[in-house]
Design an enzyme around this catalytic site. Sequence first.
Site, mmCIF file in Angstrom:
data_model
loop_
_atom_site.group_PDB
_atom_site.id
_atom_site.type_symbol
_atom_site.label_atom_id
_atom_site.label_comp_id
_atom_site.label_asym_id
_atom_site.label_seq_id
_atom_site.Cartn_x
_atom_site.Cartn_y
_atom_site.Cartn_z
ATOM 1 N N ARG A 118 -32.820 -61.789 36.162
ATOM 2 C CA ARG A 118 -32.433 -62.581 35.199
ATOM 3 C C ARG A 118 -32.612 -64.061 34.584
ATOM 4 N NH1 ARG A 118 -27.653 -60.520 37.376
ATOM 5 N NH2 ARG A 118 -27.250 -58.211 36.090
ATOM 6 N N LYS A 140 -41.815 -66.462 22.892
ATOM 7 C CA LYS A 140 -42.167 -65.569 22.110
ATOM 8 C C LYS A 140 -42.736 -64.307 23.535
ATOM 9 C CE LYS A 140 -41.498 -64.325 17.649
ATOM 10 N NZ LYS A 140 -43.052 -63.540 16.342
ATOM 11 N N GLU A 182 -56.026 -68.223 14.585
ATOM 12 C CA GLU A 182 -54.518 -68.407 13.973
ATOM 13 C C GLU A 182 -54.121 -69.960 14.024
ATOM 14 O OE1 GLU A 182 -51.638 -66.810 14.770
ATOM 15 O OE2 GLU A 182 -52.386 -65.258 16.155
ATOM 16 N N LYS A 224 -46.471 -75.306 14.650
ATOM 17 C CA LYS A 224 -45.629 -74.501 15.283
ATOM 18 C C LYS A 224 -44.483 -74.842 15.498
ATOM 19 C CE LYS A 224 -45.275 -70.112 17.964
ATOM 20 N NZ LYS A 224 -46.386 -68.909 18.432
ATOM 21 N N GLU A 234 -36.306 -66.657 14.933
ATOM 22 C CA GLU A 234 -36.985 -65.109 13.558
ATOM 23 C C GLU A 234 -35.650 -64.720 12.922
ATOM 24 O OE1 GLU A 234 -40.681 -63.658 14.435
ATOM 25 O OE2 GLU A 234 -40.432 -62.530 13.090
ATOM 26 N N ARG A 239 -39.730 -68.931 10.524
ATOM 27 C CA ARG A 239 -40.676 -68.427 11.585
ATOM 28 C C ARG A 239 -41.513 -67.221 11.595
ATOM 29 N NH1 ARG A 239 -40.535 -68.463 18.046
ATOM 30 N NH2 ARG A 239 -42.330 -67.603 18.568
ATOM 31 N N ASN A 243 -45.891 -65.054 11.186
ATOM 32 C CA ASN A 243 -46.301 -63.470 11.450
ATOM 33 C C ASN A 243 -47.210 -63.378 10.014
ATOM 34 O OD1 ASN A 243 -45.551 -62.836 13.814
ATOM 35 N ND2 ASN A 243 -43.697 -62.229 12.949
ATOM 36 N N HIS A 246 -50.154 -59.804 10.079
ATOM 37 C CA HIS A 246 -49.751 -59.819 11.058
ATOM 38 C C HIS A 246 -49.335 -58.313 11.018
ATOM 39 C CE1 HIS A 246 -50.170 -63.560 13.235
ATOM 40 N NE2 HIS A 246 -49.585 -63.963 14.636
ATOM 41 N N HIS A 250 -51.255 -56.255 13.626
ATOM 42 C CA HIS A 250 -51.094 -55.011 14.192
ATOM 43 C C HIS A 250 -51.187 -53.587 14.580
ATOM 44 C CE1 HIS A 250 -47.344 -58.031 16.067
ATOM 45 N NE2 HIS A 250 -48.635 -58.818 16.077
ATOM 46 N N HIS A 263 -56.947 -59.577 18.919
ATOM 47 C CA HIS A 263 -55.258 -59.760 18.325
ATOM 48 C C HIS A 263 -55.925 -61.012 17.053
ATOM 49 C CE1 HIS A 263 -51.486 -61.028 17.540
ATOM 50 N NE2 HIS A 263 -52.285 -61.968 17.568
HETATM 51 P P1 NAD Z 1 -56.439 -62.287 26.287
HETATM 52 O O1 NAD Z 1 -54.867 -63.543 27.274
HETATM 53 O O2 NAD Z 1 -56.654 -61.023 26.594
HETATM 54 O O3 NAD Z 1 -57.760 -63.435 26.329
HETATM 55 C C1 NAD Z 1 -58.958 -62.920 25.997
HETATM 56 C C2 NAD Z 1 -60.105 -63.421 27.289
HETATM 57 O O4 NAD Z 1 -60.179 -64.085 27.559
HETATM 58 C C3 NAD Z 1 -59.055 -62.060 28.174
HETATM 59 O O5 NAD Z 1 -60.614 -60.868 28.862
HETATM 60 C C4 NAD Z 1 -59.444 -63.676 29.437
HETATM 61 O O6 NAD Z 1 -59.581 -63.337 30.734
HETATM 62 C C5 NAD Z 1 -60.677 -64.058 29.006
HETATM 63 N N1 NAD Z 1 -60.436 -65.653 29.143
HETATM 64 C C6 NAD Z 1 -58.892 -66.101 29.360
HETATM 65 N N2 NAD Z 1 -58.969 -67.298 29.201
HETATM 66 C C7 NAD Z 1 -60.274 -67.858 29.864
HETATM 67 C C8 NAD Z 1 -61.497 -68.794 29.646
HETATM 68 N N3 NAD Z 1 -61.228 -69.841 29.718
HETATM 69 N N4 NAD Z 1 -62.487 -68.572 29.794
HETATM 70 C C9 NAD Z 1 -63.076 -67.718 29.703
HETATM 71 N N5 NAD Z 1 -62.183 -66.194 29.668
HETATM 72 C C10 NAD Z 1 -61.065 -66.210 29.095
HETATM 73 O O7 NAD Z 1 -56.029 -62.608 24.154
HETATM 74 P P2 NAD Z 1 -55.844 -64.082 23.983
HETATM 75 O O8 NAD Z 1 -56.570 -64.352 22.408
HETATM 76 O O9 NAD Z 1 -55.557 -65.235 24.400
HETATM 77 O O10 NAD Z 1 -54.201 -63.836 23.434
HETATM 78 C C11 NAD Z 1 -53.827 -62.467 22.574
HETATM 79 C C12 NAD Z 1 -52.842 -61.614 23.001
HETATM 80 O O11 NAD Z 1 -51.534 -62.768 22.804
HETATM 81 C C13 NAD Z 1 -52.145 -60.825 22.535
HETATM 82 O O12 NAD Z 1 -51.379 -59.944 23.046
HETATM 83 C C14 NAD Z 1 -51.116 -61.248 21.467
HETATM 84 O O13 NAD Z 1 -50.321 -59.987 20.770
HETATM 85 C C15 NAD Z 1 -50.328 -62.325 21.397
HETATM 86 N N6 NAD Z 1 -49.874 -63.614 21.160
HETATM 87 C C16 NAD Z 1 -48.252 -63.850 21.100
HETATM 88 C C17 NAD Z 1 -48.004 -64.985 20.342
HETATM 89 C C18 NAD Z 1 -46.797 -65.225 20.613
HETATM 90 O O14 NAD Z 1 -45.717 -66.374 20.205
HETATM 91 N N7 NAD Z 1 -46.437 -65.014 21.958
HETATM 92 C C19 NAD Z 1 -48.621 -65.225 19.778
HETATM 93 C C20 NAD Z 1 -50.060 -65.133 18.885
HETATM 94 C C21 NAD Z 1 -50.935 -64.108 20.231
HETATM 95 N N1 GLY Z 2 -46.863 -65.706 17.109
HETATM 96 C C1 GLY Z 2 -45.737 -65.501 15.987
HETATM 97 C C2 GLY Z 2 -44.703 -66.604 16.698
HETATM 98 O O1 GLY Z 2 -44.567 -66.858 17.410
HETATM 99 O O2 GLY Z 2 -43.772 -66.242 15.765
#
Ligand code: NAD
Ligand code: GLY
Length: 361
Positions: A118, A140, A182, A224, A234, A239, A243, A246, A250, A263
């Site tokens: 939890r 998120k 972003e 942010k 949201e 918030r 998006n 997005h 998506h 992404h």
């Molecule tokens: P990712 O986590 O897949 O990383 C991209 C690639 O880079 C991967 O292969 C990873 O292993 C590699 N990598 C990471 N750090 C590295 C480094 N320092 N050196 C070399 N390689 C490295 O992708 P991302 O773009 O970081 O994140 C995308 C994800 O984030 C999506 O799933 C998206 O939905 C999510 N997201 C979430 C939010 C949120 O608010 N929670 C906001 C935006 C995106």
């Molecule tokens: N990436 C959208 C949010 O954090 O709300």
Amino acid sequence: MKTFDVQLGNRSYPIYIGGNLLAQSNLFLDHIPNESVFIISNEKVAPLYLEQVLDSCKRLNCEVKILPDGEQHKTISTIETIYSALLERHCSRDTTLIALGGGVVGDMAGFAAATYQRGINFIQVPTTLLAQVDSSVGGKTGVNHTLGKNMIGSFYQPQCVIADLNTLNTLDDRELSAGIAEIIKYGLIRDLEFFHWLEQNILKLVERDLEALAFAVHRSCENKAFIVAEDELEQSGKRALLNFGHTFGHAIETGMGYGNWLHGEAVAYGMLMAANLSIKQGWLNQQDYARIENLLLVANLPTQAPENMTADDFFCHMSVDKKVRDGKLYLVLLNKIGEAVLTSDFNTALLESTLQECCSA
Ligand code: NAD
Ligand code: GLY
């Protein structure tokens, strides 16, 4: 190092941004109340940075779980493997979980932290540009479902975010560009001055100028954090502006198969689609559309739709978006550069026309 807080009352937390932060033991130790630490990383990031984090936490009892790399593994079944590892190693509620990696690791580790017994403490250590400017901030967390992106999740804030800019040195160019998408988003939705700065400095970001990257990460996190503080869950619509791009993006990620379009790439083209519809609505002008397109081009981001997606594919995927309320689709559109609006009051025929136009380009 720069530090500022995400202001959320008794759940407020600091974001630390700077070089060589992984080696600063105190940043970790200040936010770990007990001895037990569980680090989640992946097979690509761990060989690069795990040692440094273990060293910073060497006074504590550290366990590690390495996940497979890639968006296609951001699933509930990967979360189950995290729960199993936590249980096998007798981790209790006093464990602090550390997410070391990009957005995929951060979203999954955060969801595991939110739900294991939890809720346990967690710390975000984002290592991609995208994670440093967006996903590690704001709470998120979650995973994808085959039928829709990020459909399973929770809001759960970390104890702190440690964004070490040195980790960006090992990032692929394509991943760096995905993060820039972003960053551009913040300029478009609410920060005109930042958009102007980006128009002057976008090449510096692409070329990894450290000062420019530090400024962009800081400014993005400020934007942010401000929005999250105003509408953490949201609910008010504020918030949801984050998006922008997005809903279309998506649809691309789901439609193309997770991991095929990054992404940030999907969001980049999604922002152009939203801008296209904003023009049709009579809000955005053609010159401003060209400025957005130019910024994306210089940042090596896609300005064309995926070849094999049709307008119907988009409609189908967009209908399971989290911004569908009472059967109505809400979209984030632009009144102008620097001013986004969440609305269901768009003309469906114009949306259809945007989808047809983009898919046949
Ligand atoms: P990712 O986590 O897949 O990383 C991209 C690639 O880079 C991967 O292969 C990873 O292993 C590699 N990598 C990471 N750090 C590295 C480094 N320092 N050196 C070399 N390689 C490295 O992708 P991302 O773009 O970081 O994140 C995308 C994800 O984030 C999506 O799933 C998206 O939905 C999510 N997201 C979430 C939010 C949120 O608010 N929670 C906001 C935006 C995106
Ligand atoms: N990436 C959208 C949010 O954090 O709300």
